[in-house]
Each structure stands twice: as structure tokens, then as C-alpha cells.
Motif scaffolding. Structure first.
Motif, PDB file in Angstrom:
ATOM      1  N   CYS A  45       0.831  -1.216   0.000  1.00  0.00           N
ATOM      2  CA  CYS A  45       0.000   0.000   0.000  1.00  0.00           C
ATOM      3  C   CYS A  45       0.856   1.252   0.000  1.00  0.00           C
ATOM      4  N   LEU A  46       0.271   2.293  -0.555  1.00  0.00           N
ATOM      5  CA  LEU A  46       0.911   3.592  -0.665  1.00  0.00           C
ATOM      6  C   LEU A  46      -0.129   4.661  -0.331  1.00  0.00           C
ATOM      7  N   THR A  47       0.289   5.711   0.355  1.00  0.00           N
ATOM      8  CA  THR A  47      -0.637   6.791   0.685  1.00  0.00           C
ATOM      9  C   THR A  47      -0.296   8.061  -0.085  1.00  0.00           C
ATOM     10  N   VAL A  48      -1.324   8.845  -0.331  1.00  0.00           N
ATOM     11  CA  VAL A  48      -1.174  10.238  -0.739  1.00  0.00           C
ATOM     12  C   VAL A  48      -2.161  11.032   0.103  1.00  0.00           C
ATOM     13  N   SER A  49      -1.761  12.218   0.511  1.00  0.00           N
ATOM     14  CA  SER A  49      -2.631  13.068   1.321  1.00  0.00           C
ATOM     15  C   SER A  49      -2.899  14.368   0.572  1.00  0.00           C
ATOM     16  N   LEU A  50      -4.191  14.674   0.414  1.00  0.00           N
ATOM     17  CA  LEU A  50      -4.606  15.859  -0.329  1.00  0.00           C
ATOM     18  C   LEU A  50      -5.554  16.708   0.501  1.00  0.00           C
ATOM     19  N   GLN A  51      -5.612  17.984   0.186  1.00  0.00           N
ATOM     20  CA  GLN A  51      -6.571  18.877   0.808  1.00  0.00           C
ATOM     21  C   GLN A  51      -7.908  18.778   0.071  1.00  0.00           C
ATOM     22  N   LYS A  52      -9.001  18.939   0.808  1.00  0.00           N
ATOM     23  CA  LYS A  52     -10.338  18.808   0.218  1.00  0.00           C
ATOM     24  C   LYS A  52     -10.615  19.756  -0.943  1.00  0.00           C
ATOM     25  N   PHE A  98       2.747  15.882 -21.784  1.00  0.00           N
ATOM     26  CA  PHE A  98       2.631  14.510 -21.281  1.00  0.00           C
ATOM     27  C   PHE A  98       1.487  13.783 -21.977  1.00  0.00           C
ATOM     28  N   THR A  99       1.596  12.478 -22.023  1.00  0.00           N
ATOM     29  CA  THR A  99       0.575  11.626 -22.614  1.00  0.00           C
ATOM     30  C   THR A  99      -0.170  10.883 -21.510  1.00  0.00           C
ATOM     31  N   PRO A 100      -1.497  11.073 -21.393  1.00  0.00           N
ATOM     32  CA  PRO A 100      -2.244  10.296 -20.396  1.00  0.00           C
ATOM     33  C   PRO A 100      -2.472   8.868 -20.911  1.00  0.00           C
ATOM     34  N   VAL A 101      -2.219   7.907 -20.039  1.00  0.00           N
ATOM     35  CA  VAL A 101      -2.455   6.503 -20.373  1.00  0.00           C
ATOM     36  C   VAL A 101      -3.491   5.972 -19.396  1.00  0.00           C
ATOM     37  N   LYS A 102      -4.551   5.371 -19.931  1.00  0.00           N
ATOM     38  CA  LYS A 102      -5.603   4.801 -19.091  1.00  0.00           C
ATOM     39  C   LYS A 102      -5.090   3.509 -18.472  1.00  0.00           C
ATOM     40  N   SER A 103      -5.091   3.462 -17.156  1.00  0.00           N
ATOM     41  CA  SER A 103      -4.702   2.230 -16.471  1.00  0.00           C
ATOM     42  C   SER A 103      -5.693   1.132 -16.816  1.00  0.00           C
ATOM     43  N   GLU A 104      -5.199  -0.058 -16.980  1.00  0.00           N
ATOM     44  CA  GLU A 104      -6.066  -1.209 -17.215  1.00  0.00           C
ATOM     45  C   GLU A 104      -6.542  -1.810 -15.897  1.00  0.00           C
ATOM     46  N   LEU A 105      -5.973  -1.353 -14.785  1.00  0.00           N
ATOM     47  CA  LEU A 105      -6.260  -1.969 -13.486  1.00  0.00           C
ATOM     48  C   LEU A 105      -7.068  -1.101 -12.537  1.00  0.00           C
ATOM     49  N   VAL A 106      -6.920   0.224 -12.661  1.00  0.00           N
ATOM     50  CA  VAL A 106      -7.648   1.143 -11.790  1.00  0.00           C
ATOM     51  C   VAL A 106      -8.243   2.250 -12.652  1.00  0.00           C
ATOM     52  N   ASP A 107      -9.220   2.965 -12.114  1.00  0.00           N
ATOM     53  CA  ASP A 107      -9.917   4.007 -12.868  1.00  0.00           C
ATOM     54  C   ASP A 107      -9.183   5.343 -12.729  1.00  0.00           C
ATOM     55  N   ALA A 108      -7.964   5.383 -13.294  1.00  0.00           N
ATOM     56  CA  ALA A 108      -7.141   6.588 -13.226  1.00  0.00           C
ATOM     57  C   ALA A 108      -6.088   6.529 -14.331  1.00  0.00           C
ATOM     58  N   MET A 139      -1.836  -2.010  -7.076  1.00  0.00           N
ATOM     59  CA  MET A 139      -2.292  -3.063  -7.977  1.00  0.00           C
ATOM     60  C   MET A 139      -1.207  -3.455  -8.977  1.00  0.00           C
ATOM     61  N   ASP A 140      -0.334  -2.497  -9.296  1.00  0.00           N
ATOM     62  CA  ASP A 140       0.784  -2.791 -10.194  1.00  0.00           C
ATOM     63  C   ASP A 140       1.796  -1.659 -10.118  1.00  0.00           C
ATOM     64  N   VAL A 141       3.034  -2.004 -10.414  1.00  0.00           N
ATOM     65  CA  VAL A 141       4.117  -1.041 -10.571  1.00  0.00           C
ATOM     66  C   VAL A 141       4.672  -1.262 -11.968  1.00  0.00           C
ATOM     67  N   LYS A 142       4.783  -0.183 -12.721  1.00  0.00           N
ATOM     68  CA  LYS A 142       5.314  -0.250 -14.078  1.00  0.00           C
ATOM     69  C   LYS A 142       6.597   0.583 -14.141  1.00  0.00           C
ATOM     70  N   VAL A 143       7.622   0.027 -14.782  1.00  0.00           N
ATOM     71  CA  VAL A 143       8.912   0.698 -14.869  1.00  0.00           C
ATOM     72  C   VAL A 143       9.387   0.658 -16.317  1.00  0.00           C
ATOM     73  N   ASP A 144       9.916   1.772 -16.795  1.00  0.00           N
ATOM     74  CA  ASP A 144      10.524   1.778 -18.120  1.00  0.00           C
ATOM     75  C   ASP A 144      11.618   0.726 -18.159  1.00  0.00           C
ATOM     76  N   GLU A 145      11.627  -0.058 -19.208  1.00  0.00           N
ATOM     77  CA  GLU A 145      12.620  -1.120 -19.340  1.00  0.00           C
ATOM     78  C   GLU A 145      14.042  -0.572 -19.224  1.00  0.00           C
ATOM     79  N   ALA A 146      14.282   0.614 -19.786  1.00  0.00           N
ATOM     80  CA  ALA A 146      15.614   1.227 -19.742  1.00  0.00           C
ATOM     81  C   ALA A 146      16.017   1.660 -18.328  1.00  0.00           C
ATOM     82  N   ALA A 147      15.052   1.720 -17.410  1.00  0.00           N
ATOM     83  CA  ALA A 147      15.335   2.134 -16.028  1.00  0.00           C
ATOM     84  C   ALA A 147      15.482   0.942 -15.086  1.00  0.00           C
ATOM     85  N   MET A 148      15.673  -0.253 -15.667  1.00  0.00           N
ATOM     86  CA  MET A 148      15.817  -1.465 -14.867  1.00  0.00           C
ATOM     87  C   MET A 148      17.281  -1.910 -14.839  1.00  0.00           C
ATOM     88  N   ARG A 149      17.653  -2.512 -13.716  1.00  0.00           N
ATOM     89  CA  ARG A 149      18.968  -3.148 -13.581  1.00  0.00           C
ATOM     90  C   ARG A 149      18.755  -4.423 -12.794  1.00  0.00           C
TER      91      ARG A 149
END
Length: 190
Positions: A45-52, A98-108, A139-149
Motif C-alpha cells: 500500500c501507498l498513501t497520498v494526502s490531499l486537501q479537500k 505529457f501523454t495520459p495513459v488509461k490504467s487497465e487496473l484502476v480508474d485513473a 495493484m501494479d508497478v510499471k517501470v521503463d525497461e531502460a530504467a531497470m537493472r
């Protein structure tokens, strides 16, 4: 001697994240957030905190989902812009190129150009006062292939942006200091 600064929002490092949501009209939006972090291992799990009043707050409440796109140092100007412009009247994806990409796993949506993406479904909402904390199950973590070691995300390639709340500056990641849960073993027998 330590100097007391009183109760302040100083915790270093603080992330610079782009939180992705769809608003009520289905328009993709991103906002910069620094109040967030990993909060649980199982389930992850990961949190983000926002103002109303934030545009993204209502979107997360409605859709029960968000993404975190981790921008690279080279994207610091766009990341800062996404924290000072409102998605109510601005298409921040277009303004930043930037290019918005629709997640296949969550509605964002997430930012295609960011090297690290975290997709979350909201499992808890905690009203803390000025901010509301959204606990998202990863639900998932996606990483650019070039940013992997060695099959893992490489922070030296991703180059995440660090925010320092007290001086309101962005910083880059420092040097590799050693292998965690290993370099301290030399003191274990001390």
C-alpha cells in the motif's frame, strides 16, 4: 546541540509525485503531491494526502483510484507546474507535453513519459484535518525497461525528484551508499 524547530512538516526526503485521476467529466488530470509514502507491505500500500479543495480530491473520492507517476529530474519544471496549476481549468497533460495513459487496473490515468508508475485502488480514507489521507492498495508497478537493472528499478537511472518542504526546493537523488540489510552487519558483533 540540536535546535528545536517545533511541530513542522519536515521529513526528508519527501517525494515529488504526480497523482493521476479522472474528474467527474472523465478528463485526465495530474497534480503534484509530496505528502505520501509506502505504508504497508502486505498488502502493498501507498498513501497520498490531499486537501479537500483540490480538484483531485473529489476525483479520488468518486473513482476510488489514483496513480502515482514518479517524474525524473529532467521533468522537474513540469512537476512543479502540476503543483501550481489547477486541473479545473487547465489540461495539465497537454501543457506539460505529457501523454495520459488509461490504467487497465484502476480508474485513473498515468503519465506515459514518467519512468516509474504505481497504480492504486483506494482501500481506506482518513480525514486527518487539513489533509485527507488516501490509502491505496498497489495493484501494479510499471517501470521503463531502460530504467531497470538486474530486474529491478534503478534509482540512479530513474532519478526521482526529492522535495524539501522547509526550503521549498527540489533536489536530486544522491550517491549509492551501500546494500541495505547488509552494510550494518559489521556493527552486529560490536
Amino acid at each position: 546541540m540540536k535546535v528545536s524547530l517545533g511541530p513542522k512538516t519536515i521529513a526528508l526526503p519527501t517525494p515529488t509525485w504526480l497523482v493521476g485521476t479522472y474528474d467527474a467529466a472523465g478528463k485526465p488530470n495530474i497534480m503534484t503531491a509530496a505528502w505520501g509514502g509506502i505504508c504497508c507491505s502486505k498488502p502493498p500500500c501507498l498513501t497520498v494526502s490531499l486537501q479537500k479543495p483540490r480538484h483531485s480530491y473529489a476525483a479520488i473520492m468518486e473513482r476510488r483510484a489514483y496513480t502515482v507517476s514518479v517524474p525524473a529530474e529532467s521533468q522537474v519544471v513540469a512537476a512543479d507546474y502540476c503543483g501550481i496549476a489547477s486541473g479545473r481549468g487547465t489540461d495539465k497533460f497537454a501543457a506539460c507535453g505529457f501523454t495520459p495513459v488509461k490504467s487497465e487496473l484502476v480508474d485513473a490515468p498515468y503519465v506515459a513519459e514518467c519512468p516509474l508508475i504505481i497504480e492504486c485502488k483506494v482501500i481506506q480514507v482518513l480525514d486527518l484535518g487539513m489533509h485527507t489521507m488516501f490509502v491505496g492498495e498497489i495493484m501494479d508497478v510499471k517501470v521503463d525497461e531502460a530504467a531497470m537493472r538486474d530486474g529491478k528499478p534503478d534509482p540512479q537511472v530513474i532519478k526521482p525528484i526529492i522535495f524539501a518542504p522547509e526550503d521549498r526546493h527540489y533536489y536530486g537523488l544522491g550517491a549509492d551508499l551501500g546494500l541495505a540489510f547488509s552494510i550494518g552487519k559489521e556493527l552486529k558483533g560490536a
